[in-house]
Design a protein around this motif. Structure first.
Motif, PDB file in Angstrom:
ATOM      1  N   TRP A 191      31.097  44.758  43.313  1.00  0.00           N
ATOM      2  CA  TRP A 191      31.610  43.596  42.586  1.00  0.00           C
ATOM      3  C   TRP A 191      32.311  44.023  41.301  1.00  0.00           C
ATOM      4  O   TRP A 191      33.317  43.423  40.910  1.00  0.00           O
ATOM      5  CB  TRP A 191      30.466  42.620  42.264  1.00  0.00           C
ATOM      6  CG  TRP A 191      29.906  41.958  43.475  1.00  0.00           C
ATOM      7  CD1 TRP A 191      28.695  42.166  44.047  1.00  0.00           C
ATOM      8  CD2 TRP A 191      30.567  40.973  44.294  1.00  0.00           C
ATOM      9  NE1 TRP A 191      28.546  41.394  45.166  1.00  0.00           N
ATOM     10  CE2 TRP A 191      29.677  40.636  45.346  1.00  0.00           C
ATOM     11  CE3 TRP A 191      31.808  40.362  44.234  1.00  0.00           C
ATOM     12  CZ2 TRP A 191      30.007  39.709  46.310  1.00  0.00           C
ATOM     13  CZ3 TRP A 191      32.127  39.427  45.203  1.00  0.00           C
ATOM     14  CH2 TRP A 191      31.235  39.110  46.227  1.00  0.00           C
ATOM     15  N   ARG A 192      31.738  45.037  40.607  1.00  0.00           N
ATOM     16  CA  ARG A 192      32.379  45.503  39.390  1.00  0.00           C
ATOM     17  C   ARG A 192      33.727  46.146  39.696  1.00  0.00           C
ATOM     18  O   ARG A 192      34.709  45.964  38.977  1.00  0.00           O
ATOM     19  CB  ARG A 192      31.447  46.482  38.675  1.00  0.00           C
ATOM     20  CG  ARG A 192      32.022  47.069  37.388  1.00  0.00           C
ATOM     21  CD  ARG A 192      32.298  45.975  36.380  1.00  0.00           C
ATOM     22  NE  ARG A 192      31.090  45.274  36.020  1.00  0.00           N
ATOM     23  CZ  ARG A 192      30.283  45.635  35.027  1.00  0.00           C
ATOM     24  NH1 ARG A 192      30.582  46.665  34.303  1.00  0.00           N
ATOM     25  NH2 ARG A 192      29.202  44.942  34.763  1.00  0.00           N
ATOM     26  N   ARG A 193      33.787  46.958  40.765  1.00  0.00           N
ATOM     27  CA  ARG A 193      35.064  47.575  41.139  1.00  0.00           C
ATOM     28  C   ARG A 193      36.077  46.508  41.540  1.00  0.00           C
ATOM     29  O   ARG A 193      37.261  46.589  41.197  1.00  0.00           O
ATOM     30  CB  ARG A 193      34.854  48.564  42.289  1.00  0.00           C
ATOM     31  CG  ARG A 193      34.052  49.802  41.875  1.00  0.00           C
ATOM     32  CD  ARG A 193      34.205  50.896  42.917  1.00  0.00           C
ATOM     33  NE  ARG A 193      33.671  50.497  44.209  1.00  0.00           N
ATOM     34  CZ  ARG A 193      32.409  50.683  44.589  1.00  0.00           C
ATOM     35  NH1 ARG A 193      31.551  51.252  43.762  1.00  0.00           N
ATOM     36  NH2 ARG A 193      32.001  50.300  45.771  1.00  0.00           N
ATOM     37  N   LEU A 194      35.598  45.480  42.274  1.00  0.00           N
ATOM     38  CA  LEU A 194      36.500  44.395  42.643  1.00  0.00           C
ATOM     39  C   LEU A 194      37.012  43.666  41.408  1.00  0.00           C
ATOM     40  O   LEU A 194      38.180  43.295  41.335  1.00  0.00           O
ATOM     41  CB  LEU A 194      35.767  43.416  43.573  1.00  0.00           C
ATOM     42  CG  LEU A 194      36.576  42.191  44.038  1.00  0.00           C
ATOM     43  CD1 LEU A 194      37.801  42.634  44.816  1.00  0.00           C
ATOM     44  CD2 LEU A 194      35.704  41.266  44.879  1.00  0.00           C
ATOM     45  N   GLY A 195      36.123  43.497  40.422  1.00  0.00           N
ATOM     46  CA  GLY A 195      36.560  42.867  39.185  1.00  0.00           C
ATOM     47  C   GLY A 195      37.628  43.674  38.476  1.00  0.00           C
ATOM     48  O   GLY A 195      38.561  43.123  37.909  1.00  0.00           O
ATOM     49  N   GLY A 196      37.499  45.026  38.501  1.00  0.00           N
ATOM     50  CA  GLY A 196      38.529  45.854  37.890  1.00  0.00           C
ATOM     51  C   GLY A 196      39.859  45.719  38.590  1.00  0.00           C
ATOM     52  O   GLY A 196      40.910  45.630  37.951  1.00  0.00           O
ATOM     53  N   VAL A 197      39.827  45.684  39.929  1.00  0.00           N
ATOM     54  CA  VAL A 197      41.080  45.535  40.680  1.00  0.00           C
ATOM     55  C   VAL A 197      41.710  44.178  40.388  1.00  0.00           C
ATOM     56  O   VAL A 197      42.920  44.064  40.140  1.00  0.00           O
ATOM     57  CB  VAL A 197      40.814  45.708  42.194  1.00  0.00           C
ATOM     58  CG1 VAL A 197      42.068  45.375  42.992  1.00  0.00           C
ATOM     59  CG2 VAL A 197      40.362  47.131  42.491  1.00  0.00           C
ATOM     60  N   VAL A 198      40.879  43.125  40.403  1.00  0.00           N
ATOM     61  CA  VAL A 198      41.401  41.787  40.121  1.00  0.00           C
ATOM     62  C   VAL A 198      41.959  41.717  38.705  1.00  0.00           C
ATOM     63  O   VAL A 198      42.981  41.085  38.444  1.00  0.00           O
ATOM     64  CB  VAL A 198      40.300  40.729  40.339  1.00  0.00           C
ATOM     65  CG1 VAL A 198      40.765  39.366  39.848  1.00  0.00           C
ATOM     66  CG2 VAL A 198      39.929  40.669  41.817  1.00  0.00           C
ATOM     67  N   HIS A 201      45.438  43.434  38.690  1.00  0.00           N
ATOM     68  CA  HIS A 201      46.435  42.582  39.340  1.00  0.00           C
ATOM     69  C   HIS A 201      46.588  41.254  38.597  1.00  0.00           C
ATOM     70  O   HIS A 201      47.669  40.663  38.617  1.00  0.00           O
ATOM     71  CB  HIS A 201      46.052  42.340  40.799  1.00  0.00           C
ATOM     72  CG  HIS A 201      46.180  43.567  41.662  1.00  0.00           C
ATOM     73  ND1 HIS A 201      47.393  44.109  42.011  1.00  0.00           N
ATOM     74  CD2 HIS A 201      45.237  44.378  42.205  1.00  0.00           C
ATOM     75  CE1 HIS A 201      47.201  45.184  42.769  1.00  0.00           C
ATOM     76  NE2 HIS A 201      45.903  45.373  42.883  1.00  0.00           N
ATOM     77  N   GLY A 202      45.497  40.797  37.971  1.00  0.00           N
ATOM     78  CA  GLY A 202      45.588  39.553  37.217  1.00  0.00           C
ATOM     79  C   GLY A 202      46.557  39.654  36.058  1.00  0.00           C
ATOM     80  O   GLY A 202      47.306  38.724  35.782  1.00  0.00           O
ATOM     81  N   ARG A 207      51.913  38.258  33.860  1.00  0.00           N
ATOM     82  CA  ARG A 207      53.262  38.609  33.408  1.00  0.00           C
ATOM     83  C   ARG A 207      54.319  37.922  34.259  1.00  0.00           C
ATOM     84  O   ARG A 207      55.306  37.376  33.736  1.00  0.00           O
ATOM     85  CB  ARG A 207      53.443  40.130  33.452  1.00  0.00           C
ATOM     86  CG  ARG A 207      52.654  40.880  32.392  1.00  0.00           C
ATOM     87  CD  ARG A 207      53.187  42.289  32.230  1.00  0.00           C
ATOM     88  NE  ARG A 207      53.005  43.070  33.438  1.00  0.00           N
ATOM     89  CZ  ARG A 207      51.960  43.823  33.706  1.00  0.00           C
ATOM     90  NH1 ARG A 207      50.978  43.904  32.817  1.00  0.00           N
ATOM     91  NH2 ARG A 207      51.872  44.519  34.828  1.00  0.00           N
ATOM     92  N   TYR A 208      54.119  37.960  35.589  1.00  0.00           N
ATOM     93  CA  TYR A 208      55.088  37.291  36.468  1.00  0.00           C
ATOM     94  C   TYR A 208      55.124  35.785  36.188  1.00  0.00           C
ATOM     95  O   TYR A 208      56.202  35.161  36.191  1.00  0.00           O
ATOM     96  CB  TYR A 208      54.740  37.535  37.932  1.00  0.00           C
ATOM     97  CG  TYR A 208      54.973  38.953  38.384  1.00  0.00           C
ATOM     98  CD1 TYR A 208      55.846  39.788  37.701  1.00  0.00           C
ATOM     99  CD2 TYR A 208      54.321  39.468  39.495  1.00  0.00           C
ATOM    100  CE1 TYR A 208      56.058  41.080  38.110  1.00  0.00           C
ATOM    101  CE2 TYR A 208      54.524  40.772  39.920  1.00  0.00           C
ATOM    102  CZ  TYR A 208      55.399  41.573  39.218  1.00  0.00           C
ATOM    103  OH  TYR A 208      55.608  42.857  39.620  1.00  0.00           O
TER     104      TYR A 208
END
Length: 384
Positions: A191-198, A201-202, A207-208
């Motif tokens: 979950w922590r790794r997923l949070g870092g990826v999100v 990308h977030g 920015r977009y």
């Protein structure tokens, strides 16, 4: 991991020990060479007695100090049953045996120089390179393993640092010591790794979103104040602008800025809001300006005459299918006096157009802008 301050303390202790060994002085617990003590009574030269009782007492006291309480002497200095003992030599200061050159400040030597140089930054170093060199120097040789394989140690240090950084990704404190196993488990949890990826990308999505929002704001501002697209829903402006049921209607751009600085002129194609007297379903209409404020419009024999002229208005843009005398009155009225703040408009398709012949001149304030460009279809792209 050994703290840098502790490593430096060990290094300094090792250097001090090597200095003491090179000077030939044992490393005392106090860390100092023995110093000469105060002179004892036995070390003092006693002058010969003059034979008096006082002189004998002086000799006896000096002899007792030198020989100890078990040895006795007579009053005249002749010992009874005592063996003569050699007088102890005066103690020699350790510092006296050390050459003057040893007392001068010494060069730190190659060992300390190596440790000090290990902490100096080098060109191309990363932030952990000085610490890795310091740890290798503290190991007591070219490398920690003592096998001369410095490159292997460097690779191991780099791999360990990279592994620590990867494990600590997501905001965990990489230098915290003593954290329990459960905290380390949470740090490396999926979950922590997923949070870092999100999170990564977030930030990109934000920015977009900001860029798109700015573009939308710019387009909305342009459309509201500068230029707007419109389409032609009816054939009232044929053949200049196409529009009919079931056909490919023209899309046009309307300039909203020009009429802020100048008034409409005869021959301009304008887009305006539907007048209240207009009996049409569209809310926005497009027509051509035939006369401006102050002009007099008269229709006679299917022609348009302005300001009492005997020559009809030249209108090459009128649809030819309406005949050579296309402009006819639609409600029985054939002349108009255009107010100063109004314009008189008619469609180019005079035989199929609802315009000022039926609802009268329109106010300039109702004009949205000037049609100036056909943008669709591409085969008809061009200025109007």
């Amino acid at each position: 991991m050994t703290d840098d301050a502790e490593l430096r303390a060990r290094i300094e202790a090792r250097v001090a020990a090597r200095r003491a060994e090179s000077a030939g002085v044992p490393d005392t617990p106090a860390g100092r060479r023995p110093q000469p003590g105060p002179a004892r009574a036995a070390d003092v030269e006693v002058s010969p007695s003059d034979g008096s009782v006082d002189g004998a007492a002086t000799d006896r006291a000096a002899t007792d100090t030198a020989t100890g309480p078990d040895d006795t002497t007579s009053a005249d200095g002749a010992g009874r049953g005592a063996r003569p003992r050699p007088r102890p030599e005066p103690p020699t200061s350790v510092a006296a045996d050390v050459p003057d050159t040893e007392l001068a400040p010494r060069d730190p030597g190659p060992d300390l120089s190596r440790f000090l140089a290990a902490t100096e930054p080098q060109p191309g170093d990363d932030e952990r390179a000085p610490r890795r060199r310091f740890r290798r120097a503290a190991g007591g040789g070219p490398n920690r393993d003592g096998n001369g394989d410095t490159a292997n140690d460097t690779a191991n240090d780099t791999a360990n640092d990279t592994a620590n950084d990867t494990a600590n990704a997501g905001g965990a404190d990489s230098g915290a010591e003593g954290e329990d196993a459960s905290a380390r488990g949470r740090r490396g949890s999926p979950w922590r790794r997923l949070g870092g990826v999100v999170g990564r990308h977030g930030r990109r999505i934000v920015r977009y979103a900001i860029v798109i929002g700015v573009l939308v704001l710019v387009v909305a501002s342009l459309r509201a104040f500068v230029v707007s697209p419109y389409y032609i829903p009816s054939p009232s402006m044929e053949p200049t602008l196409h529009g009919c049921d079931g056909c490919n209607d023209d899309r046009i751009l309307v300039d909203k800025v020009s009429y802020r600085f100048e008034d409409p002129k005869q021959g301009d194609i304008v887009v305006f809001n539907r007048p209240a007297a207009a009996d049409v379903p569209e809310n926005v209409l497009v027509k051509r300006v035939v006369a401006v404020g102050g002009d007099t419009v008269r229709l006679r024999d299917g022609r348009v005459y302005l300001n009492g002229s005997r020559r009809p208005l030249a209108e090459s843009y009128v649809d030819a299918k309406c005949g050579s005398r296309p402009t006819r009155a639609t409600d029985g009225r054939s002349s108009w006096r255009v107010p100063v703040d109004d314009v008189f408009v008619m469609g180019d398709n005079r035989c199929d157009s609802t315009d000022s012949r039926s609802f009268g001149p329109i106010e300039k304030d109702s004009i949205i802008g000037r049609a100036w460009l056909i943008i669709w279809p591409l085969s008809r792209f061009g200025s109007i």
